[in-house]
Design a protein around this motif. Structure first.
Motif, short mmCIF file in Angstrom:
data_model
loop_
_atom_site.label_atom_id
_atom_site.label_comp_id
_atom_site.label_asym_id
_atom_site.label_seq_id
_atom_site.Cartn_x
_atom_site.Cartn_y
_atom_site.Cartn_z
N GLY A 1 -14.52 -12.49 9.20
CA GLY A 1 -15.09 -12.42 10.54
C GLY A 1 -14.05 -12.29 11.62
N GLY A 2 -12.81 -11.95 11.23
CA GLY A 2 -11.72 -11.80 12.19
C GLY A 2 -11.67 -10.41 12.79
N MET A 3 -10.66 -10.18 13.61
CA MET A 3 -10.56 -8.93 14.35
C MET A 3 -9.31 -8.12 14.04
SD MET A 3 -11.82 -10.48 18.01
CE MET A 3 -11.31 -9.02 18.89
N SER A 4 -8.22 -8.79 13.66
CA SER A 4 -6.97 -8.07 13.45
C SER A 4 -6.06 -8.88 12.54
CB SER A 4 -6.26 -7.82 14.78
OG SER A 4 -4.98 -7.27 14.57
N SER A 5 -5.36 -8.19 11.66
CA SER A 5 -4.44 -8.86 10.74
C SER A 5 -3.05 -9.07 11.35
CB SER A 5 -4.29 -8.05 9.45
OG SER A 5 -3.62 -6.81 9.70
N ARG A 6 -2.80 -8.44 12.50
CA ARG A 6 -1.45 -8.49 13.08
C ARG A 6 -1.48 -8.94 14.54
NH1 ARG A 6 2.44 -5.37 10.01
NH2 ARG A 6 1.44 -4.18 8.34
N PHE A 7 -0.35 -9.50 14.95
CA PHE A 7 -0.14 -9.81 16.36
C PHE A 7 0.25 -8.54 17.11
CE2 PHE A 7 0.89 -13.94 14.32
CZ PHE A 7 -0.01 -14.75 15.01
N ALA A 8 0.33 -8.62 18.41
CA ALA A 8 0.65 -7.46 19.23
C ALA A 8 2.03 -6.88 18.91
CB ALA A 8 0.58 -7.83 20.71
N ASP A 9 2.95 -7.73 18.43
CA ASP A 9 4.29 -7.23 18.10
C ASP A 9 4.36 -6.59 16.72
OD1 ASP A 9 4.15 -9.38 16.40
OD2 ASP A 9 5.91 -10.42 17.19
N GLY A 10 3.22 -6.52 16.03
CA GLY A 10 3.17 -5.86 14.73
C GLY A 10 3.34 -6.77 13.54
N THR A 11 3.71 -8.03 13.75
CA THR A 11 3.88 -8.94 12.63
C THR A 11 2.52 -9.47 12.17
OG1 THR A 11 4.21 -10.82 14.13
CG2 THR A 11 6.17 -9.63 13.39
N TYR A 12 2.47 -9.84 10.90
CA TYR A 12 1.22 -10.33 10.34
C TYR A 12 0.85 -11.72 10.87
CZ TYR A 12 0.74 -6.77 6.66
OH TYR A 12 0.56 -5.61 5.96
N ARG A 13 -0.43 -11.94 11.03
CA ARG A 13 -0.94 -13.27 11.30
C ARG A 13 -0.80 -14.12 10.03
NH1 ARG A 13 -3.70 -13.18 16.12
NH2 ARG A 13 -4.29 -11.09 16.84
N ASP A 14 -0.87 -15.44 10.21
CA ASP A 14 -0.65 -16.34 9.08
C ASP A 14 -1.63 -16.09 7.94
OD1 ASP A 14 1.46 -17.52 10.36
OD2 ASP A 14 0.38 -19.32 10.97
N VAL A 15 -2.89 -15.79 8.25
CA VAL A 15 -3.86 -15.59 7.18
C VAL A 15 -3.49 -14.39 6.31
CG1 VAL A 15 -5.41 -14.15 8.60
CG2 VAL A 15 -6.33 -15.41 6.63
N ALA A 16 -2.95 -13.34 6.91
CA ALA A 16 -2.52 -12.18 6.14
C ALA A 16 -1.28 -12.51 5.31
CB ALA A 16 -2.24 -11.00 7.07
N ARG A 17 -0.36 -13.26 5.90
CA ARG A 17 0.83 -13.66 5.16
C ARG A 17 0.47 -14.54 3.97
NH1 ARG A 17 5.75 -13.14 7.46
NH2 ARG A 17 6.45 -15.11 6.52
N PHE A 18 -0.51 -15.42 4.16
CA PHE A 18 -0.97 -16.25 3.06
C PHE A 18 -1.54 -15.40 1.93
CE2 PHE A 18 -4.68 -18.06 0.95
CZ PHE A 18 -4.10 -19.14 0.29
N ALA A 19 -2.40 -14.44 2.29
CA ALA A 19 -3.02 -13.58 1.27
C ALA A 19 -1.97 -12.76 0.54
CB ALA A 19 -4.05 -12.67 1.93
N ARG A 20 -1.01 -12.26 1.27
CA ARG A 20 0.08 -11.46 0.67
C ARG A 20 0.82 -12.29 -0.37
NH1 ARG A 20 5.70 -10.03 2.76
NH2 ARG A 20 6.08 -7.84 2.22
N ALA A 21 1.17 -13.52 0.01
CA ALA A 21 1.89 -14.39 -0.91
C ALA A 21 1.02 -14.80 -2.10
CB ALA A 21 2.38 -15.63 -0.17
N GLN A 22 -0.25 -15.06 -1.83
CA GLN A 22 -1.16 -15.47 -2.90
C GLN A 22 -1.27 -14.40 -3.98
OE1 GLN A 22 -2.84 -18.29 -3.33
NE2 GLN A 22 -4.69 -17.85 -4.49
N VAL A 23 -1.44 -13.16 -3.56
CA VAL A 23 -1.58 -12.07 -4.52
C VAL A 23 -0.25 -11.83 -5.27
CG1 VAL A 23 -2.00 -9.58 -4.74
CG2 VAL A 23 -3.49 -11.00 -3.31
N LEU A 24 0.85 -11.92 -4.57
CA LEU A 24 2.16 -11.76 -5.20
C LEU A 24 2.38 -12.82 -6.28
CD1 LEU A 24 5.06 -10.60 -5.38
CD2 LEU A 24 5.67 -12.11 -3.48
N VAL A 25 2.09 -14.07 -5.96
CA VAL A 25 2.28 -15.15 -6.93
C VAL A 25 1.31 -15.02 -8.10
CG1 VAL A 25 2.15 -17.65 -7.25
CG2 VAL A 25 3.29 -16.73 -5.24
N ALA A 26 0.06 -14.66 -7.81
CA ALA A 26 -0.93 -14.48 -8.88
C ALA A 26 -0.49 -13.40 -9.86
CB ALA A 26 -2.29 -14.13 -8.29
N ALA A 27 0.02 -12.30 -9.33
CA ALA A 27 0.50 -11.23 -10.20
C ALA A 27 1.71 -11.69 -11.01
CB ALA A 27 0.85 -10.00 -9.36
N GLY A 28 2.67 -12.30 -10.34
CA GLY A 28 3.88 -12.74 -11.01
C GLY A 28 3.63 -13.77 -12.08
#
Length: 266
Positions: free
Chosen positions: A143-170
């Motif tokens: 229900g969110g609106m954007s994965s990134r802040f105005a400066d282009g960096t990821y919001r925490d929820v996106a960073r969490f998902a990125r790490a979660q998938v990386l660790v699950a794969a590894g």
């Protein structure tokens, strides 16, 4: 085992005129039957996949989500091709992968809250060779609106998902694929993101435009000094037993694994 990469280029399956060029410009092409194709064009896109005259060893086909009618139609079209590496959009339930026989290798695209939450179970499935995450669909599923802040960096929820998938794969010895960088002209941002991806353990990065390919390749390509160090430390390890000192740094098995990974990308 997933061996494609590091630059995986999406190409809409309703644009067969682009298939050969996309493959020539990338390490592998993702022929997309899902989001890049309007509903009215999906039937024709499937026929384009069936008729495609490209190297199947370097082609990934992204199919629609398993809970859609289009998924069944996609599988029928795939059965008439030589393409056997498939990206499953909006993967959430690993039991859906049982629809594929043993000839297929699957890339699970974990791009919803449920998919990220179940990424560990998805990685365990015998057909799964790689996991990829997606930012925008994930945030939309929350229900969110954007994965990134105005400066282009990821919001925490996106960073969490990125790490979660990386660790699950590894955790299952599978490859993790980093998400696309939507700002096509932001090559500096893409380069920084890809450099972080390879340093973190991703095996490939997806992209949406040919101009992004070289930035990804450059990030994954180790510099000559890193290659020289990796070779030297592995040679030194042959004459050592256990932990040893090399160029002022303590070296143990994790450091040696890093050296082998560097040479694997050289």
């Amino acid at each position: 085992m997933f061996t494609l990469g590091p630059a995986l280029l999406f190409c809409p399956a309703d644009r067969p005129d682009r298939f050969a060029g996309a493959l020539q410009k990338s390490d592998a092409v993702i022929l997309d039957l899902e989001d890049a194709v309007l509903p009215a064009a999906k039937a024709k896109a499937r026929e384009n996949i069936v008729a495609a005259d490209v190297d199947p060893a370097r082609v990934i086909v992204r199919v629609n989500a398993p809970d859609t009618r289009d998924f069944i139609k996609d599988l029928e079209a795939l059965s008439r091709t030589s393409f056997r590496t498939v990206m499953v959009a909006k993967s959430e339930d690993p039991s859906a992968f049982d629809a594929f026989d043993a000839t297929y290798s699957l890339i699970a695209l974990c791009e919803t809250a449920r998919g990220v939450h179940r990424s560990g179970d998805i990685a365990v499935h015998q057909r799964t060779t790689a996991l990829m995450w997606g930012a925008e669909d994930l945030v939309a599923s929350l229900g969110g609106m954007s994965s990134r802040f105005a400066d282009g960096t990821y919001r925490d929820v996106a960073r969490f998902a990125r790490a979660q998938v990386l660790v699950a794969a590894g955790a299952q010895g599978k490859t993790a694929i980093d998400a696309v960088h939507l700002d096509i002209d932001d090559l500096d941002g893409l380069a920084a993101e890809a450099a972080d991806a390879v340093a973190s353990g991703f095996g490939a990065t997806a992209c949406i435009h040919p101009k992004q390919v070289e930035a990804i390749r450059e990030a994954y390509r180790p510099d000559p000094a890193a290659v020289e160090w990796a070779r030297a430390v592995l040679v030194a390890a042959d004459a050592e037993r256990g932990v040893f000192r090399f160029e002022g740094r303590m070296v143990d098995e994790p450091v040696l694994r890093h050296a082998r990974a560097v040479l694997g990308r050289a």
